[in-house]
Design a protein around this motif. Structure first.
Motif, short mmCIF file in Angstrom:
data_model
loop_
_atom_site.label_atom_id
_atom_site.label_comp_id
_atom_site.label_asym_id
_atom_site.label_seq_id
_atom_site.Cartn_x
_atom_site.Cartn_y
_atom_site.Cartn_z
N TYR A 92 -58.08 101.07 100.21
CA TYR A 92 -57.54 99.70 100.57
C TYR A 92 -56.83 100.01 101.73
O TYR A 92 -56.55 101.15 102.17
CB TYR A 92 -56.90 99.51 99.40
CG TYR A 92 -55.62 100.08 99.28
CD1 TYR A 92 -54.22 99.55 99.87
CD2 TYR A 92 -55.42 101.00 98.36
CE1 TYR A 92 -53.07 100.16 99.69
CE2 TYR A 92 -54.08 101.55 97.91
CZ TYR A 92 -53.14 101.14 98.58
OH TYR A 92 -52.09 101.84 98.64
N LYS B 51 -55.88 87.26 92.68
CA LYS B 51 -54.90 87.79 93.68
C LYS B 51 -53.57 87.17 93.99
O LYS B 51 -52.73 87.67 94.50
CB LYS B 51 -55.78 88.43 94.81
CG LYS B 51 -56.12 87.28 95.70
CD LYS B 51 -56.85 87.55 97.10
CE LYS B 51 -57.18 86.27 97.97
NZ LYS B 51 -58.01 86.61 99.33
N LEU C 54 -51.85 91.55 97.04
CA LEU C 54 -53.06 91.54 97.44
C LEU C 54 -53.33 90.08 97.85
O LEU C 54 -54.48 89.53 98.30
CB LEU C 54 -53.97 91.73 96.50
CG LEU C 54 -54.50 93.54 96.15
CD1 LEU C 54 -53.06 93.94 95.36
CD2 LEU C 54 -55.62 93.79 95.60
#
Ligand SMILES: Nc1nc2c(ncn2[C@@H]2O[C@H](COP(=O)(O)OP(=O)(O)OP(=O)(O)O)[C@@H](O)[C@H]2O)c(=O)[nH]1
Ligand SMILES: [Mg+2]
Ligand SMILES: [Zn+2]
Lengths: 113, 220
Positions: free
Chosen positions: A110, A52, A57
């Motif tokens: 998400y 990530k 993210l």
């Protein structure tokens, strides 16, 4: 170890979607891993933490949920939790049913802002 | 904000596999995806298969291997259409690699009638990735033991043919062919099972005839 290829496709899918929606960062991801998906939740988690960084993210936390497997009997249509290797139907004893759930890995949702 | 995606992480692979299937269909190429443990005899069987089929058909091979090109070398006598993929540690092939070869790097693979893929030696991961093949084949050598179908059922459940290899060694190992066949039939009732030996050639003809029948069906 195909966790890495799973994780890179997760990051790509979410990053693309988040950018389309004009989000600045992704804060949370809920991921569902089928109990019979041949992917290891801990290895996925580990791979995510590494992959990530540098992406949208970067600051996200992850919830990984293992989804129980489910089979449907080819003979009597009973739904049951399959036991490998034979996937025997508990009500009529027929083996070799198909999977309804538990083979896939997917992103549930998400969160971002 | 919360965004529900319900997005399958193997979808990209599934889409590439569907693309491959379409291209192979247009060109009438039969693609055979061969998998099994390291050393179960994939390359040896390919040598014997190519030896028998190459006088009659145009054959091609994609060799998946972690790092080396040794297996590809072994098949050179039977066809010049061999492509090596080194996955550099990755445990399986993915459909987009194959698609890249078919459409960009090695389009001459599509001139073949049968395209064999030797997947990475591994009984778990390759089974999770559809490559767009017409038929998936899983090898199990008698030296691996009777319990492998029960321990790795998914590799045997989602396959079209199971080859029990190294049959010439049956007398030297405690592999119970009947028991294994029974287990395999329960795990996967649709699959055909071919016991064979690349060393003596026993059973190889039957396997080759079966491939020919698949090819005829596809090109009809
Ligand atoms: N006795 C006997 N040995 C065999 C047979 N088939 C393969 N072998 C031997 O088994 C070993 C491995 O064979 P390969 O064909 O290289 O196996 P593979 O599945 O391609 O191996 P990897 O590509 O490394 O995963 C070699 O030493 C072969 O000679 C067979 O039918 N009988
Ligand atoms: Mg080999
Ligand atoms: Zn039933």
């Amino acid at each position: 170890m195909h966790e890495l290829s799973i994780v890179s496709s997760l990051i790509e899918i979410i990053a693309t979607d988040a950018r389309e929606k004009g989000l600045q960062e992704v804060t949370f991801v809920r991921l569902i891993i089928g109990a019979l998906s041949s992917a290891n939740p801990r290895a996925i988690e580990f791979a995510l933490e590494h992959a990530k960084s540098g992406s949208i993210l970067e600051g996200a936390s992850f919830e990984i949920v293992v989804e129980e497997a489910q089979s449907k009997c080819v003979n009597c249509a009973t739904l049951f939790e399959p036991q490998l290797p034979f996937l025997m139907c508990p009500s009529c004893g027929t083996p070799s049913s198909s999977f309804e759930k538990g083979r896939e890995i997917y992103i549930d949702y998400y969160e971002g802002e | 904000m919360r965004v529900y995606l319900a997005k399958n992480l193997r979808e990209a692979n599934k889409n590439s596999a569907a693309d491959n299937r379409k291209i192979l269909g247009e060109h009438g190429v039969l693609m055979v995806n061969m998998m099994g443990s390291p050393g179960c005899g994939k390359t040896s069987l390919l040598e014997e298969t190519l030896k028998r089929l190459s006088p009659k058909y145009r054959l091609a091979v994609i060799e998946g291997d972690l790092y080396t090109a040794e297996d590809a070398q072994r098949l050179k006598p039977w066809t010049s259409e061999i492509v090596q993929i080194n996955t550099e540690g990755a445990c399986h092939l993915e459909a987009n690699y194959i698609g890249h070869l078919l459409t960009q790097n090695s389009p001459s693979l599509l001139d073949a009638e049968i395209l064999f893929i030797e997947n990475i030696g591994n009984l778990v991961c390759p089974a999770e990735f559809d490559l767009g093949e017409d038929i998936r084949v899983t090898l199990l050598s008698v030296t691996e033991g009777n319990d492998k179908p029960r321990k790795y059922p998914l590799a045997f459940k989602e396959t079209g043919a199971i080859l029990i290899t190294k049959l010439d060694l049956l007398d030297y190992v405690n592999f119970n062919l009947e028991r294994a066949t029974l287990d395999l039939k329960i795990i996967n009732e649709r699959s055909v099972i071919f016991p064979l030996s690349a060393k003596t050639g026993e059973g190889v003809e039957t396997w080759c005839n079966w491939l020919e029948s698949l090819l005829k069906k596809k090109r009809k």
